[in-house]
Design a protein around this motif. Sequence first.
Motif, PDB file in Angstrom:
ATOM      1  N   ILE A 115      -7.754  -7.625 -13.877  1.00 26.91           N
ATOM      2  CA  ILE A 115      -8.015  -6.188 -14.019  1.00 26.91           C
ATOM      3  C   ILE A 115      -6.962  -5.538 -14.906  1.00 26.91           C
ATOM      4  N   GLY A 116      -5.697  -5.807 -14.628  1.00 24.54           N
ATOM      5  CA  GLY A 116      -4.615  -5.213 -15.419  1.00 24.54           C
ATOM      6  C   GLY A 116      -4.657  -5.625 -16.880  1.00 24.54           C
ATOM      7  N   ASP A 117      -4.878  -6.909 -17.137  1.00 22.01           N
ATOM      8  CA  ASP A 117      -4.927  -7.399 -18.521  1.00 22.01           C
ATOM      9  C   ASP A 117      -6.109  -6.818 -19.286  1.00 22.01           C
ATOM     10  N   THR A 118      -7.265  -6.737 -18.640  1.00 20.05           N
ATOM     11  CA  THR A 118      -8.456  -6.216 -19.312  1.00 20.05           C
ATOM     12  C   THR A 118      -8.295  -4.744 -19.660  1.00 20.05           C
ATOM     13  N   ILE A 119      -7.792  -3.955 -18.728  1.00 21.16           N
ATOM     14  CA  ILE A 119      -7.612  -2.523 -18.991  1.00 21.16           C
ATOM     15  C   ILE A 119      -6.559  -2.308 -20.068  1.00 21.16           C
ATOM     16  N   GLY A 139     -14.574  -7.957 -22.278  1.00 23.35           N
ATOM     17  CA  GLY A 139     -15.039  -8.121 -20.910  1.00 23.35           C
ATOM     18  C   GLY A 139     -13.977  -8.720 -20.025  1.00 23.35           C
ATOM     19  N   CYS A 140     -14.391  -9.061 -18.811  1.00 25.11           N
ATOM     20  CA  CYS A 140     -13.483  -9.557 -17.797  1.00 25.11           C
ATOM     21  C   CYS A 140     -14.184 -10.648 -16.995  1.00 25.11           C
ATOM     22  N   ASN A 143     -17.294  -0.312 -16.894  1.00 26.61           N
ATOM     23  CA  ASN A 143     -18.100  -1.153 -17.778  1.00 26.61           C
ATOM     24  C   ASN A 143     -17.323  -2.371 -18.260  1.00 26.61           C
ATOM     25  N   LEU A 144     -16.044  -2.199 -18.553  1.00 29.22           N
ATOM     26  CA  LEU A 144     -15.226  -3.335 -18.975  1.00 29.22           C
ATOM     27  C   LEU A 144     -15.102  -4.380 -17.873  1.00 29.22           C
ATOM     28  N   LEU A 145     -14.877  -3.930 -16.646  1.00 29.75           N
ATOM     29  CA  LEU A 145     -14.676  -4.866 -15.543  1.00 29.75           C
ATOM     30  C   LEU A 145     -15.961  -5.564 -15.123  1.00 29.75           C
TER      31      LEU A 145
END
Length: 102
Positions: free
Chosen positions: A79-83, A56-57, A40-42
């Motif tokens: 991806i890495g920063d968002t997670i 979000g991303c 969901n974040l990605l």
Amino acid sequence: MAQTLTKRYSDLDFSFTRIPGRNDIALSYDEMAVIRSIRNLLLTKNYERPFQPDLGCQLVNLLFENMDPLTLITAERLIGDTITKYEPRITVTNVQVSNQED
């Protein structure tokens, strides 16, 4: 006798299946809850959620870009920063993005 409580993560199951006998939505737990949260974040773009503009991303912005090494590095970084920023339940050790020619 004392019991040790383990932390159990839960999240809404977005298939919206009903719990039999109750008028409630099923939940997903532990590993599946974290996986769904990351997905969901990605898939969420910035400014898409009210009152949370930073959540979000911008991965969707890379959707129709040419797949060169710079695009792969940008996707890995996003991806890495968002997670790391929004999912405290896990620790990111490595993100690897691969391209498919077609």
